[in-house]
Design a protein around this motif. Structure first.
Motif, PDB file in Angstrom:
ATOM      1  N   UNK A 274       0.820  -1.211   0.000  1.00 32.69           N
ATOM      2  CA  UNK A 274       0.000   0.000   0.000  1.00 32.69           C
ATOM      3  C   UNK A 274       0.852   1.258   0.000  1.00 32.69           C
ATOM      4  N   UNK A 275       1.959   1.238   0.716  1.00 34.28           N
ATOM      5  CA  UNK A 275       2.862   2.386   0.745  1.00 34.28           C
ATOM      6  C   UNK A 275       3.459   2.665  -0.632  1.00 34.28           C
ATOM      7  N   UNK A 276       3.894   1.608  -1.298  1.00 33.81           N
ATOM      8  CA  UNK A 276       4.439   1.760  -2.645  1.00 33.81           C
ATOM      9  C   UNK A 276       3.365   2.281  -3.595  1.00 33.81           C
ATOM     10  N   UNK A 277       2.145   1.735  -3.485  1.00 30.63           N
ATOM     11  CA  UNK A 277       1.043   2.174  -4.334  1.00 30.63           C
ATOM     12  C   UNK A 277       0.713   3.642  -4.114  1.00 30.63           C
ATOM     13  N   UNK A 278       0.712   4.075  -2.874  1.00 32.36           N
ATOM     14  CA  UNK A 278       0.399   5.464  -2.562  1.00 32.36           C
ATOM     15  C   UNK A 278       1.436   6.407  -3.159  1.00 32.36           C
ATOM     16  N   UNK A 279       2.698   6.050  -3.060  1.00 29.03           N
ATOM     17  CA  UNK A 279       3.749   6.893  -3.608  1.00 29.03           C
ATOM     18  C   UNK A 279       3.685   6.970  -5.128  1.00 29.03           C
ATOM     19  N   UNK A 280       3.308   5.867  -5.766  1.00 33.62           N
ATOM     20  CA  UNK A 280       3.291   5.832  -7.232  1.00 33.62           C
ATOM     21  C   UNK A 280       2.002   6.391  -7.817  1.00 33.62           C
ATOM     22  N   UNK A 281       0.862   6.085  -7.187  1.00 32.18           N
ATOM     23  CA  UNK A 281      -0.421   6.362  -7.835  1.00 32.18           C
ATOM     24  C   UNK A 281      -1.334   7.314  -7.062  1.00 32.18           C
ATOM     25  N   UNK A 282      -1.139   7.428  -5.753  1.00 28.12           N
ATOM     26  CA  UNK A 282      -1.979   8.318  -4.936  1.00 28.12           C
ATOM     27  C   UNK A 282      -3.445   7.917  -4.939  1.00 28.12           C
ATOM     28  N   UNK A 283      -3.746   6.665  -5.241  1.00 24.93           N
ATOM     29  CA  UNK A 283      -5.139   6.213  -5.256  1.00 24.93           C
ATOM     30  C   UNK A 283      -5.166   4.692  -5.148  1.00 24.93           C
ATOM     31  N   UNK A 284      -6.263   4.115  -4.705  1.00 24.13           N
ATOM     32  CA  UNK A 284      -6.382   2.654  -4.673  1.00 24.13           C
ATOM     33  C   UNK A 284      -6.422   2.089  -6.091  1.00 24.13           C
ATOM     34  N   UNK A 285      -6.168   0.810  -6.241  1.00 28.66           N
ATOM     35  CA  UNK A 285      -6.275   0.202  -7.573  1.00 28.66           C
ATOM     36  C   UNK A 285      -7.726   0.026  -7.979  1.00 28.66           C
ATOM     37  N   UNK A 286      -7.927  -0.179  -9.268  1.00 36.08           N
ATOM     38  CA  UNK A 286      -9.272  -0.517  -9.734  1.00 36.08           C
ATOM     39  C   UNK A 286      -9.658  -1.929  -9.326  1.00 36.08           C
ATOM     40  N   UNK A 287      -8.661  -2.799  -9.258  1.00 37.77           N
ATOM     41  CA  UNK A 287      -8.927  -4.201  -8.959  1.00 37.77           C
ATOM     42  C   UNK A 287      -7.622  -4.878  -8.563  1.00 37.77           C
ATOM     43  N   UNK A 288      -7.772  -6.073  -8.021  1.00 34.77           N
ATOM     44  CA  UNK A 288      -6.642  -6.964  -7.781  1.00 34.77           C
ATOM     45  C   UNK A 288      -6.870  -8.210  -8.623  1.00 34.77           C
ATOM     46  N   UNK A 289      -5.885  -8.571  -9.419  1.00 34.02           N
ATOM     47  CA  UNK A 289      -5.956  -9.750 -10.272  1.00 34.02           C
ATOM     48  C   UNK A 289      -4.972 -10.777  -9.734  1.00 34.02           C
ATOM     49  N   UNK A 290      -5.420 -12.017  -9.612  1.00 32.33           N
ATOM     50  CA  UNK A 290      -4.569 -13.080  -9.085  1.00 32.33           C
ATOM     51  C   UNK A 290      -4.156 -14.029 -10.200  1.00 32.33           C
ATOM     52  N   UNK A 291      -2.862 -14.321 -10.269  1.00 28.86           N
ATOM     53  CA  UNK A 291      -2.417 -15.380 -11.182  1.00 28.86           C
ATOM     54  C   UNK A 291      -2.846 -16.735 -10.648  1.00 28.86           C
ATOM     55  N   UNK A 292      -2.859 -16.889  -9.324  1.00 21.02           N
ATOM     56  CA  UNK A 292      -3.351 -18.085  -8.650  1.00 21.02           C
ATOM     57  C   UNK A 292      -3.421 -17.782  -7.162  1.00 21.02           C
ATOM     58  N   UNK A 293      -3.855 -18.757  -6.372  1.00 22.25           N
ATOM     59  CA  UNK A 293      -4.158 -18.461  -4.987  1.00 22.25           C
ATOM     60  C   UNK A 293      -3.255 -19.097  -3.960  1.00 22.25           C
ATOM     61  N   UNK A 294      -2.048 -19.538  -4.327  1.00 24.85           N
ATOM     62  CA  UNK A 294      -1.140 -20.093  -3.323  1.00 24.85           C
ATOM     63  C   UNK A 294      -0.820 -19.071  -2.243  1.00 24.85           C
ATOM     64  N   UNK A 295      -0.410 -19.564  -1.077  1.00 17.99           N
ATOM     65  CA  UNK A 295      -0.227 -18.722   0.108  1.00 17.99           C
ATOM     66  C   UNK A 295       0.703 -17.542  -0.133  1.00 17.99           C
ATOM     67  N   UNK A 296       1.721 -17.719  -0.983  1.00 20.57           N
ATOM     68  CA  UNK A 296       2.688 -16.648  -1.202  1.00 20.57           C
ATOM     69  C   UNK A 296       2.234 -15.650  -2.262  1.00 20.57           C
ATOM     70  N   UNK A 297       1.029 -15.830  -2.789  1.00 22.06           N
ATOM     71  CA  UNK A 297       0.463 -14.890  -3.754  1.00 22.06           C
ATOM     72  C   UNK A 297      -0.798 -14.216  -3.239  1.00 22.06           C
ATOM     73  N   UNK A 298      -1.311 -14.702  -2.103  1.00 20.33           N
ATOM     74  CA  UNK A 298      -2.513 -14.083  -1.513  1.00 20.33           C
ATOM     75  C   UNK A 298      -2.304 -13.723  -0.047  1.00 20.33           C
ATOM     76  N   UNK A 299      -1.064 -13.789   0.433  1.00 28.55           N
ATOM     77  CA  UNK A 299      -0.814 -13.614   1.855  1.00 28.55           C
ATOM     78  C   UNK A 299      -1.309 -12.301   2.427  1.00 28.55           C
TER      79      UNK A 299
END
Length: 274
Positions: free
Chosen positions: A62-87
């Motif tokens: 979220x910190x990186x996103x705020x610095x780059x975009x100053x707004x929330x994303x439109x969506x979150x897209x998942x390549x898959x749902x393993x623990x290290x991709x949805x943690x």
């Protein structure tokens, strides 16, 4: 690929959360052992988060996103749902209140209906593989916050990108491809470090490898998926583990992997090796 001054400053704050600008509208953030992507032109456009990394990195994402975009994303897209991709996913959707998208075959693992197969610590390759019996394989329950990616292969919030079904590592695994500049977000269909080895993960040794062996149950499908991605001839690639890769090194490495997958990627033994 480059790291601008701000991105370099972010990377210097925490070496296990380094930031890489792959293209002006494609930034990779490393969350310990797994990568996430922030897709969109900083300060000028809406954007999308691809994957959510490991636990306890929601604040950093979220910190990186705020610095780059100053707004929330439109969506979150998942390549898959393993623990290290949805943690960090639950923390992020509570913070941002945005929809989550995944392949329809991945939805049972994201709505509490099913668990992934157990990891296989017998595949060899190093400490990360031997320790994999400790890695969680349980699905998560996002309820109606998650929905299937559009059937026309478009990606919500990412104009010009298409999702490509790349099963093997999971049944509903997808990669994302943009024809215009041949940019690829591969997830774990292939990766650019030997994820089975703790030393390779720490050093981020750069090469084209098959999916993490300890969590891949269908090797025939995984080989087909690598062949499908190699045929796209990507010019830039961000994978779920390892550093970004581009140009001839990417294409030649991916073509070799697609050609020699049986010897380069499939373990000699293991629970899911036939």
């Amino acid at each position: 690929m480059q790291e601008n001054r701000y991105l370099q400053q972010l990377a210097n704050l925490n070496p296990i959360a380094s930031v890489h600008e792959v293209l002006p509208d494609l930034v990779m953030l490393r969350t310990a052992i797994a990568n996430v992507c922030l897709v969109g032109e900083p300060g000028r456009a809406d954007w999308v988060l691809v994957d959510a990394g490991v636990h306890f990195f929601g604040g950093r994402i979220a910190e990186t996103a705020e610095e780059l975009f100053r707004r929330p994303p439109q969506a979150i897209v998942l390549t898959h749902g393993h623990f290290d991709h949805v943690g960090s996913l639950q923390e992020l959707i509570e913070r941002w209140d945005v929809p989550v998208y995944a392949h329809e075959l991945e939805l049972p693992y994201l709505t509490g209906q099913d668990n992934y197969v157990e990891p296989d610590p017998t595949v060899g390759g190093g400490l990360m593989a031997r320790m994999s019996f400790l890695y969680p394989n349980e699905g998560i329950d996002l309820g109606d916050r998650v929905q299937a990616l559009p059937a026309d292969h478009s990606v919500p919030g990412m104009p010009g990108w298409q999702w490509v079904h790349t099963p093997g590592h999971t049944v509903g695994h997808v990669s994302l491809f943009r024809e215009q500049d041949r940019a690829l977000i591969a997830g774990d269909a292939f990766i650019t470090t030997r994820q089975e080895s703790a030393l390779a993960v720490i050093l981020q040794e750069l090469d084209v490898h098959g999916p993490p062996a300890y969590f891949t149950p269908d090797w025939a499908a995984a080989w087909d998926s690598v062949q499908r991605l190699a045929a796209l001839k990507p010019q830039y690639a961000v994978t779920g583990h390892g550093l970004p890769l581009a140009g001839a090194q990417l294409q030649q490495g991916l073509e070799k992997l697609a050609r020699e997958f049986d010897t380069l990627a499939i373990p000699k033994h293991g629970r899911y090796v036939q």
